[in-house]
Every structure is written in structure tokens, then in C-alpha cells.
Design an enzyme around this catalytic site. Structure first.
Site, PDB file in Angstrom:
ATOM      1  CG  MET A 135      -7.183   1.571   0.029  1.00 36.10           C
ATOM      2  SD  MET A 135      -5.938   0.287   0.183  1.00 36.10           S
ATOM      3  CE  MET A 135      -5.181   0.800   1.730  1.00 36.10           C
TER       4      MET A 135
ATOM      5  CG  HIS B 218      -1.874  -1.062   1.366  1.00 36.43           C
ATOM      6  ND1 HIS B 218      -2.847  -1.310   0.423  1.00 36.43           N
ATOM      7  CD2 HIS B 218      -2.048  -2.009   2.326  1.00 36.43           C
ATOM      8  CE1 HIS B 218      -3.582  -2.349   0.797  1.00 36.43           C
ATOM      9  NE2 HIS B 218      -3.109  -2.800   1.947  1.00 36.43           N
TER      10      HIS B 218
ATOM     11  CB  CYS C 244      -4.021   2.754  -1.513  1.00 32.18           C
ATOM     12  SG  CYS C 244      -2.909   1.383  -1.882  1.00 32.18           S
TER      13      CYS C 244
ATOM     14  CG  HIS D 154      -4.877  -1.884  -3.391  1.00 39.80           C
ATOM     15  ND1 HIS D 154      -3.877  -1.882  -2.444  1.00 39.80           N
ATOM     16  CD2 HIS D 154      -4.714  -3.025  -4.112  1.00 39.80           C
ATOM     17  CE1 HIS D 154      -3.140  -2.985  -2.587  1.00 39.80           C
ATOM     18  NE2 HIS D 154      -3.628  -3.684  -3.585  1.00 39.80           N
TER      19      HIS D 154
END
Length: 98
Positions: free
Chosen positions: A91, A38, A83, A86
Site C-alpha cells: 500500500m 489506514h 500506509c 499495510h
């Protein structure tokens, strides 16, 4: 400090919690919770005027569970964060600095 988990306890691709409020200058600890890669990118179109999104972002990946990045935001306003790997999975989070 406020703690934000990168990845839910259930393995979800999410910032937990997805919305926080902090005082200006208060530490925010981003902690990799799941062991997936991440990062923490502040959206240049979703930060207060005059804030350099690149300067406060953490583009490198946190790969291991427990890896932590601390940020302190001094300019009041609303910050959008995502992120990079993602973002397509949703995210994202919002930080409000008082």
C-alpha cells in the site's frame, strides 16, 4: 482537489489511484474508502530536499469509512507515501507536485 481513496472499492489494500500529479498548493483529499485502519506516511527518504516528512504525514489511523485528511504540498518534486500497517501488502503511492 484531487481525491485519493484509502482502500480500493474491491477491498484491496491500496491507494487509489497509486500515482497522481498536483499543482503546488492544490488540496489532496485522502478518504478512507473501506473502513480498515489506514494512515498516510510520507517516506523521509522519498520527499524533495528540505521537506519535513513528519510534518506532512498523518500517523494516526483513519478507522471509519469516509474519514478524510487533506494535505497541500507546496514544494515541487516527487513524494513517496505509504500506509504504515499495510506497507508490507504494497500500500504505497507516488505524488508528483508541479
Amino acid at each position: 482537489a484531487q481525491i485519493v481513496k484509502l482502500g480500493g472499492d474491491d477491498g484491496s489494500l491500496a491507494f487509489v489511484p497509486s500515482k497522481i500529479s498536483v499543482a503546488a498548493g492544490e488540496a489532496i483529499e485522502f478518504v478512507n474508502n473501506a473502513g480498515f485502519p489506514h494512515n498516510i506516511v510520507f517516506d523521509e527518504d522519498a520527499v524533495p530536499a528540505g521537506v519535513d516528512a513528519d510534518a506532512i504525514s498523518y500517523d494516526d489511523y483513519l478507522n471509519s469509512k469516509g474519514e478524510t485528511v487533506v494535505r497541500k504540498l507546496s514544494t515541487p518534486g516527487v513524494y513517496g507515501v505509504y500506509c504504515e500497517p499495510h506497507a508490507g501488502a504494497g500500500m504505497k503511492m507516488t505524488i508528483t507536485v508541479q
